[in-house]
Design a protein around this motif. Sequence first.
Motif, PDB file in Angstrom:
ATOM      1  N   PRO A 688       0.841  -1.203   0.000  1.00  0.00           N
ATOM      2  CA  PRO A 688       0.000   0.000   0.000  1.00  0.00           C
ATOM      3  C   PRO A 688       0.870   1.244   0.000  1.00  0.00           C
ATOM      4  N   TRP A 694       0.400   9.467  -0.156  1.00  0.00           N
ATOM      5  CA  TRP A 694      -1.057   9.351  -0.214  1.00  0.00           C
ATOM      6  C   TRP A 694      -1.659  10.621  -0.822  1.00  0.00           C
ATOM      7  N   GLN A 697      -7.416   9.445  -4.403  1.00  0.00           N
ATOM      8  CA  GLN A 697      -7.734   8.838  -5.702  1.00  0.00           C
ATOM      9  C   GLN A 697      -9.257   8.731  -5.753  1.00  0.00           C
ATOM     10  N   LYS A 791      -6.543   1.807  -7.540  1.00  0.00           N
ATOM     11  CA  LYS A 791      -7.937   1.819  -7.095  1.00  0.00           C
ATOM     12  C   LYS A 791      -8.180   3.103  -6.324  1.00  0.00           C
ATOM     13  N   HIS A 792      -9.430   3.489  -6.296  1.00  0.00           N
ATOM     14  CA  HIS A 792      -9.778   4.712  -5.590  1.00  0.00           C
ATOM     15  C   HIS A 792      -9.707   4.486  -4.082  1.00  0.00           C
ATOM     16  N   ASN A 793      -9.406   5.559  -3.361  1.00  0.00           N
ATOM     17  CA  ASN A 793      -9.437   5.510  -1.899  1.00  0.00           C
ATOM     18  C   ASN A 793     -10.390   6.537  -1.312  1.00  0.00           C
ATOM     19  N   THR A 794     -11.029   7.300  -2.195  1.00  0.00           N
ATOM     20  CA  THR A 794     -11.925   8.364  -1.751  1.00  0.00           C
ATOM     21  C   THR A 794     -13.130   8.400  -2.684  1.00  0.00           C
ATOM     22  N   THR A 822     -18.755   2.941   1.957  1.00  0.00           N
ATOM     23  CA  THR A 822     -17.400   3.519   1.966  1.00  0.00           C
ATOM     24  C   THR A 822     -16.708   3.263   3.296  1.00  0.00           C
ATOM     25  N   HIS A 826     -13.193   0.997   3.972  1.00  0.00           N
ATOM     26  CA  HIS A 826     -12.071   1.797   4.477  1.00  0.00           C
ATOM     27  C   HIS A 826     -11.689   2.880   3.482  1.00  0.00           C
ATOM     28  N   GLN A 827     -12.679   3.532   2.929  1.00  0.00           N
ATOM     29  CA  GLN A 827     -12.445   4.604   1.975  1.00  0.00           C
ATOM     30  C   GLN A 827     -12.957   5.921   2.545  1.00  0.00           C
ATOM     31  N   GLY A1082     -10.918   7.754   5.964  1.00  0.00           N
ATOM     32  CA  GLY A1082     -10.957   6.343   5.589  1.00  0.00           C
ATOM     33  C   GLY A1082     -10.308   5.420   6.591  1.00  0.00           C
TER      34      GLY A1082
END
Length: 1091
Positions: A688, A694, A697, A791-794, A822, A826-827, A1082
Amino acid sequence: MPTNFTVVPVKDGRRKAAEGQSEGEEDVDDNNELREEDEDVPGDGNPKESSPFINNTDNDKGNNYDGKNMALFEEEMDSNPMVSSLLNKLANYTNLTQGAQEHEEADDDEGSKKKTVKSPQMGTFMGVYLPCLQNILGVILFLRLTWIVGTAGIMESLAIVGMCCSCTMLTAISMSAIATNGVVPAGGSYYMISRSLGPEFGGAVGLCFYLGTTFAGSMYILGTIEILLTYIVPKAAIFVAERKEDEVDALLNNMRVYGTCCLALMSLVVFVGVKYVNKLALVFLACVILSILAIYAGVIKTAFEPPDFPVCLLGNRTLQNHNFDKCMKTEVIDNLTVTTKLWGLFCDGPALNASCNEYFVLNEVTVVQGIPGLASGVISENMWSDYGPLGMLVENKRQPSIPAADTSQDIYLPYVVNDITSFFTLLVGIYFPSVTGIMAGSNRSGDLRDAQKSIPIGTILAIATTSVIYVTSVVLFGACIEGVLLRDKFGDSVKGNLVIGTLSWPSPWVIVIGSFFSCCGAGLQSLTGAPRLLQAIARDGIVPFLQVFGHGKANGEPTWALLLTAGICEIGILIASLDAVAPILSMFFLMCYLFVNLACAVQTLLRTPNWRPRFKYYHWALSFLGMSLCLSLMFICSWYYAIVAMAIASCIYKYIEYRGAEKEWGDGIRGLSLNAARYALIRLEEAPPHTKNWRPQLLVLLNVDSDLGVKHPRLLSFTTQLKAGKGLTIVGNVLEGTYLTKDTEAKKAEQNIKASMTAERTKGFCHVVVSSNLRDGFSHLIQSAGLGGMKHNTVLMAWPGTWKQSNDPQSWKNFIETIRETTSAHQALLVAKNVDSFPTNQERLGEGTIDVWWVVHDGGMLMLLPFLLRQHKVWRKCKMRIFTVAQMDDNSIQMKKDLQMFLYHLRLDAEVEVVEMHDSDISAFTYEKTLVMEQRSQMLKQMQLSRTEREREAQLIHDRNTASHAALNDKADAGPDRVHMTWTKEKLFTERNRNREPNANVAVRDLFNMRPEWESLNQSNVRRMHTAIKLNEVVVNKSQGAHLVLLNMPGPPRNRGGDENYMEFLEVLLEGLNRVLLVRGGGREVITIYS
């Protein structure tokens, strides 16, 4: 390995045509309907490939596939033709370009009675070998090779020839692999590079190749004029130098005048009748071959009978013998000693006692043979180089010489001198054009009987032949010709004869006339080929400003392209020096060859399925060696020309990338990008991202209206401002239904979203999903959008502003379920309220603030987002303010200092303000410390519950809640214990004074954790609404004028029965604020104080 085909005859193929007409008609109708449907909506959503074989049923409209034997495939016959039909089309396929067909049709007087175009009949020898030979051998061989050998010496000349010929041989190997990998229409190197490396590289290199061909035309015209004015009719010169030091300028001016006239004449010939140029090509080629044979014949003759070309030396200095006949100072006539014309050139008068030049007095005049012959041993003296500056005297080091004290007058005396400063790299640049022309065969691929066989054999044989000619010429010139004559560029020491002509047999005029017609023919070929190359680039549509040059006369002749070519060619003629123009075209040709090698290497290393060349003798290492050699030669020839050429190519590349039409040619660069992307994704998957790397995304959840248009385009504007083209952006949308019935709407929605993304300058990907219901669709997007490590995180979405007015509660329920999704994934979550009032990308916000209300620690998202926004020019002038809430027993001054120090370590510039709430309000909730990690740890513990446990706990709570509601509803007078499922301000004011408990200090904690006390649901609702109002009052008081307010978003209740209350609480919390961004972390740190 041979492939065997077996043709099986099928009977009864058309029997049904006579007996089942009605059924046949129905089949035709069905097929037509299917064809129309397929044409309107291609199955993959991509434009169909332009192919004469597949999906091309225009000629088969009348074919009825009504036979019994093929009935199983009859519904697919429109898009997938039978093999017999395919083979029939292959047999009738022609690879002539459209322009060539138009030209042939216009030239045919019969018009509509035109006969079928004959299949190409040219073989390897006539179609490839001889054209390459004609293009490679040319002006440099006749005018400059002797001077190069004399200046660089035999050894360094062989090095120059070896490097250049190796470069072209390696390029020919790469070109042969590309040319035999399928049919190459007329267009030659441009077509090969553009289809192998993509439109950007193809356009850039194609234009460089065009410029190289155009400047080659300039060089050939200058060579023609140099031969004309120097060796054929010197008296035709308009500008005549009265002094020796003005001779160079006079020659250049004559070249400009005559060159311009010659260019105009040649352009007129090309414009009027290009067919005559092609018919004269063999005549010009014959001139080249005869000239080379005359040279070899002359070399053989020197072995036993050297020609008589005396060179006059004064001391060791070479003299120009234009103005004197006898190489002596005085001669005896009738027993009288009289002075010669040579005396008059160095003395004040013809008298024996006249004042003479000091060097003339000190040194004697000697005569040496300019062509001593093969057996003379002069080869040992010509082995090494003799470079020098401009104006350096050409001297024979073996002759005795007494230096004079005064050398100031030497430049005015008839010595042979260097007209330019000579050095090794300059000679490489001047020589390289003599090995260009290897593309002549591939440019004629449309005229070849078997291009895949002829191009490799013909091109490689031509290069091998010319390499042998050049290598033997270097050695033989050095072995036959005196060094001072080799270094005499214009033959001034042999009465203005062409130096290579003095060696030829039977007469120097053979070489002079042959080289003159050779240069004329090469110039005409350049002026014929360059406009067609430009026309091919213009018709491809990849360079918008060149569109006009794609048009021409009715017969396809590129008139406008010819005008531009003549204009650029005139620039080279105004330079006027052959030695200055040669390195320019060397750059452009070398760049073209470099990319041919790159194309072959990329295709070989990628192992694309379509890379199946018939020419097998290639390797990616050879291509890389050729590419490296091209790059090295570019900087060896002229580093500043190389930089200019690369800058021109880079500008064209970026222009095509920015403004050019999008073309998909299956090029290797796209395959290279895919490989690089795959490699990067696999690397990202390994671990990660670190906190330092960070960034949000984004998965942007868009809604579309009934017309499939984007509802909130400002959400895309905000995305652009937040991302600024960095990182990943996925714009998602969900349509309700099934894909089989909604595929057309899905494609239209995707097109509309992409159009909005382009308008709002949002760089990212679009993903439209069709699902049975919206909730599942959004869930699928959150789970599966992206690929591997990308991949998106938000998640970014708009606040459902009409949730109160909507009769369907599913809209706000979907909103709350998305929040839960979400959190489970964990986003992070960003919710924009009043998103339509957010600024566009064109707006520039003035002085103002971005206010951050930091109530709980969520990993630092609230700190990071304003910093990212302020990188964009829309928010650049805004200042950042951070507000946090303190309890009355906290030291707010120390708390402010600590927060300022924390922001200092984070390298963030922001104003800090600690808001103290009244004791009565503070007692209503327990406010946890915001500068510690306890809240985040507690959040992570909750997220560690398994999905089954969460569902079981939620179901248990739901059951309890349902039982409690049933018990309470049975009581008529519920009193203060009644549960208010939907809370408003009026209900709050009614209950606030009645239901105040001493343990109300959990209010704010409950606002952000949403853990109801199940024994007293009504009281918890009161506390939450009370907290929302008080917090809203504080935020509105401090931040009502802010450009943007960022606020921690409380999580939804675990009990789904309280979802509507949750929406009401949020509505009250945000009331009176214009632009609000609710932020929910997240569950990980996203900002750090460490470097």
